[in-house]
Design a protein around this motif. Structure first.
Motif, PDB file in Angstrom:
ATOM      1  N   ALA A 154      32.532  44.282  36.534  1.00 10.89           N
ATOM      2  CA  ALA A 154      33.879  44.094  35.995  1.00 10.89           C
ATOM      3  C   ALA A 154      34.115  42.614  35.746  1.00 10.89           C
ATOM      4  N   LEU A 155      35.030  42.333  34.817  1.00 16.46           N
ATOM      5  CA  LEU A 155      35.365  40.962  34.454  1.00 16.46           C
ATOM      6  C   LEU A 155      36.867  40.734  34.513  1.00 16.46           C
ATOM      7  N   VAL A 156      37.254  39.532  34.929  1.00 16.69           N
ATOM      8  CA  VAL A 156      38.613  39.022  34.745  1.00 16.69           C
ATOM      9  C   VAL A 156      38.459  37.705  33.997  1.00 16.69           C
ATOM     10  N   LEU A 157      38.954  37.655  32.772  1.00 13.47           N
ATOM     11  CA  LEU A 157      38.790  36.483  31.915  1.00 13.47           C
ATOM     12  C   LEU A 157      40.140  35.806  31.725  1.00 13.47           C
ATOM     13  N   LEU A 158      40.210  34.536  32.071  1.00 10.76           N
ATOM     14  CA  LEU A 158      41.445  33.762  31.992  1.00 10.76           C
ATOM     15  C   LEU A 158      41.329  32.775  30.835  1.00 10.76           C
ATOM     16  N   GLY A 190      50.602  28.057  28.878  1.00  9.61           N
ATOM     17  CA  GLY A 190      49.588  27.320  28.138  1.00  9.61           C
ATOM     18  C   GLY A 190      48.197  27.626  28.644  1.00  9.61           C
ATOM     19  N   HIS A 191      47.255  26.737  28.337  1.00 10.07           N
ATOM     20  CA  HIS A 191      45.852  27.013  28.641  1.00 10.07           C
ATOM     21  C   HIS A 191      45.570  27.040  30.137  1.00 10.07           C
ATOM     22  N   GLU A 192      46.210  26.184  30.907  1.00 12.04           N
ATOM     23  CA  GLU A 192      45.888  26.092  32.332  1.00 12.04           C
ATOM     24  C   GLU A 192      46.353  27.306  33.123  1.00 12.04           C
ATOM     25  N   LEU A 193      47.365  27.995  32.628  1.00  7.88           N
ATOM     26  CA  LEU A 193      47.893  29.216  33.263  1.00  7.88           C
ATOM     27  C   LEU A 193      48.420  28.972  34.677  1.00  7.88           C
ATOM     28  N   THR A 194      48.776  27.741  34.988  1.00  6.08           N
ATOM     29  CA  THR A 194      49.236  27.443  36.347  1.00  6.08           C
ATOM     30  C   THR A 194      50.599  28.055  36.657  1.00  6.08           C
ATOM     31  N   ALA A 195      51.392  28.337  35.615  1.00  7.81           N
ATOM     32  CA  ALA A 195      52.683  28.985  35.836  1.00  7.81           C
ATOM     33  C   ALA A 195      52.542  30.500  35.953  1.00  7.81           C
ATOM     34  N   SER A 196      51.325  31.003  35.792  1.00  2.00           N
ATOM     35  CA  SER A 196      51.106  32.457  35.756  1.00  2.00           C
ATOM     36  C   SER A 196      50.183  32.931  36.873  1.00  2.00           C
ATOM     37  N   LEU A 197      50.021  32.136  37.931  1.00  2.00           N
ATOM     38  CA  LEU A 197      49.093  32.502  38.996  1.00  2.00           C
ATOM     39  C   LEU A 197      49.491  33.807  39.684  1.00  2.00           C
ATOM     40  N   GLU A 198      50.775  33.983  39.928  1.00  2.00           N
ATOM     41  CA  GLU A 198      51.226  35.227  40.572  1.00  2.00           C
ATOM     42  C   GLU A 198      50.957  36.418  39.668  1.00  2.00           C
ATOM     43  N   THR A 199      51.177  36.241  38.372  1.00  2.00           N
ATOM     44  CA  THR A 199      50.903  37.321  37.419  1.00  2.00           C
ATOM     45  C   THR A 199      49.415  37.646  37.388  1.00  2.00           C
ATOM     46  N   ILE A 200      48.586  36.616  37.363  1.00  2.00           N
ATOM     47  CA  ILE A 200      47.139  36.821  37.369  1.00  2.00           C
ATOM     48  C   ILE A 200      46.723  37.614  38.606  1.00  2.00           C
ATOM     49  N   ALA A 201      47.231  37.206  39.772  1.00  2.00           N
ATOM     50  CA  ALA A 201      46.869  37.885  41.015  1.00  2.00           C
ATOM     51  C   ALA A 201      47.333  39.336  41.009  1.00  2.00           C
ATOM     52  N   ARG A 202      48.554  39.564  40.561  1.00  2.00           N
ATOM     53  CA  ARG A 202      49.086  40.932  40.535  1.00  2.00           C
ATOM     54  C   ARG A 202      48.290  41.824  39.593  1.00  2.00           C
ATOM     55  N   GLU A 203      48.022  41.320  38.396  1.00  2.00           N
ATOM     56  CA  GLU A 203      47.272  42.107  37.414  1.00  2.00           C
ATOM     57  C   GLU A 203      45.835  42.338  37.877  1.00  2.00           C
ATOM     58  N   ALA A 204      45.210  41.295  38.423  1.00  2.00           N
ATOM     59  CA  ALA A 204      43.823  41.428  38.874  1.00  2.00           C
ATOM     60  C   ALA A 204      43.714  42.371  40.066  1.00  2.00           C
ATOM     61  N   ASP A 205      44.658  42.291  41.000  1.00  2.00           N
ATOM     62  CA  ASP A 205      44.634  43.193  42.151  1.00  2.00           C
ATOM     63  C   ASP A 205      44.681  44.651  41.705  1.00  2.00           C
ATOM     64  N   ALA A 206      45.563  44.938  40.759  1.00  2.00           N
ATOM     65  CA  ALA A 206      45.685  46.319  40.270  1.00  2.00           C
ATOM     66  C   ALA A 206      44.438  46.732  39.496  1.00  2.00           C
ATOM     67  N   PHE A 207      43.963  45.852  38.637  1.00  2.00           N
ATOM     68  CA  PHE A 207      42.818  46.172  37.782  1.00  2.00           C
ATOM     69  C   PHE A 207      41.542  46.353  38.596  1.00  2.00           C
ATOM     70  N   LEU A 208      41.384  45.551  39.644  1.00  6.48           N
ATOM     71  CA  LEU A 208      40.151  45.558  40.424  1.00  6.48           C
ATOM     72  C   LEU A 208      40.226  46.440  41.663  1.00  6.48           C
ATOM     73  N   THR A 209      41.225  47.299  41.746  1.00 10.40           N
ATOM     74  CA  THR A 209      41.360  48.187  42.908  1.00 10.40           C
ATOM     75  C   THR A 209      40.065  48.931  43.241  1.00 10.40           C
ATOM     76  N   PRO A 210      39.336  49.479  42.251  1.00 11.62           N
ATOM     77  CA  PRO A 210      38.091  50.189  42.599  1.00 11.62           C
ATOM     78  C   PRO A 210      37.033  49.293  43.225  1.00 11.62           C
ATOM     79  N   TRP A 211      37.128  47.984  43.019  1.00 13.91           N
ATOM     80  CA  TRP A 211      36.112  47.061  43.531  1.00 13.91           C
ATOM     81  C   TRP A 211      36.545  46.369  44.816  1.00 13.91           C
ATOM     82  N   ARG A 212      37.716  46.686  45.302  1.00 12.10           N
ATOM     83  CA  ARG A 212      38.220  45.985  46.482  1.00 12.10           C
ATOM     84  C   ARG A 212      37.890  46.707  47.780  1.00 12.10           C
ATOM     85  N   GLY A 213      37.449  47.955  47.672  1.00 12.18           N
ATOM     86  CA  GLY A 213      37.224  48.704  48.903  1.00 12.18           C
ATOM     87  C   GLY A 213      35.805  49.187  49.093  1.00 12.18           C
ATOM     88  N   GLY A 214      34.872  48.761  48.259  1.00  9.43           N
ATOM     89  CA  GLY A 214      33.504  49.239  48.415  1.00  9.43           C
ATOM     90  C   GLY A 214      32.680  48.963  47.190  1.00  9.43           C
TER      91      GLY A 214
END
Length: 239
Positions: free
Chosen positions: A101-105, A205-229
């Motif tokens: 799986a990939l998370v691309l920022l 903008g490019h650095e996405l520093t204002a969107s860290l919480e959004t990144i974490a929330r989206e990635a946590d949901a998207f990567l749920t199958p990879w977080r437990g095994g």
């Protein structure tokens, strides 16, 4: 009595930083701390290889491959890549079946084209003529220079493989609509029609520093199958 079989280890999570950045980048450190609270270790790779001055895409891909370990280990991995690291993550998934799986920022799709547009014709010609680009080193907080070889290598790779990475695994993209370094339209174009790709646009903008919480929330949901095994690698065919 026979001992129960050991559970397979979970996938490795690798963070790939961007151009002129490093393992201690703001996003990498923040995401490392975020996932550490969940018991997930994020390995922040060093893509300043073989050196900052002589950056090479092949060396970056080799660094990811080496981090995955010997092919016979059949280790699985989740790659999180920022900017140029996002392109390297996509190219790694294209060639290595262990990437699940990939998370691309703000991925640097069409890397050469975007770099040329941003620099302008005069600065681009100077880089070609002299062989070196003077730029900011965000990791070491100083000016540095980068050899033109990274452009030549990227062009050769695009000619051989196609300018768009052929990725068939689940992919989350988070990209800022105000990104003036890596235009969001390339992420839109790459994601269009791919049922295994989720594109999330943010007002950033490019650095996405204002969107860290959004990144974490989206990635946590998207990567749920990879977080437990160790899930089965999902591969999507074209069409």
């Amino acid at each position: 009595m026979n001992a129960p079989p050991l559970s397979p280890p979970g996938p490795r999570w690798l963070y790939l930083h961007g151009f002129a950045s490093g393992p201690a980048s703001t996003k990498g450190v923040w995401l490392d701390a975020h996932w550490a609270k969940q018991g997930i270790h994020l390995e922040r790779l060093n893509l300043r290889v073989p050196s900052m001055e002589r950056l090479g895409l092949s060396a970056m891909l080799d660094t990811v491959r080496d981090a995955l370990g010997p092919p016979q280990d059949n280790a699985r991995a989740v790659l999180i890549g920022s900017s140029l690291g996002g392109l390297v993550a996509a190219r790694s998934a294209e060639r290595d079946a262990r990437v699940g799986a990939l998370v691309l920022l703000a991925p640097a799709f069409h890397f050469v084209e975007q770099l040329q547009r941003r620099m302008g014709a005069e600065a681009w010609a100077h880089w070609e003529r002299t062989g070196f680009l003077e730029t900011d080193d965000h990791a070491e907080k100083r000016r540095t220079r980068v050899h033109h070889g990274i452009v030549e290598e990227a062009q050769a790779m695009d000619a051989r493989l196609g300018v768009w990475p052929d990725v068939r695994v689940p992919t989350l993209i988070v990209h800022g609509r105000r990104d003036d370094t890596c235009d969001v339209r390339y992420s839109r174009e790459w994601a269009q029609g791919k049922r295994h790709v989720r594109l999330v646009e943010v007002d950033d903008g490019h650095e996405l520093t204002a969107s860290l919480e959004t990144i974490a929330r989206e990635a946590d949901a998207f990567l749920t199958p990879w977080r437990g095994g160790e899930p089965t690698r999902q591969v999507f065919t074209a069409g």
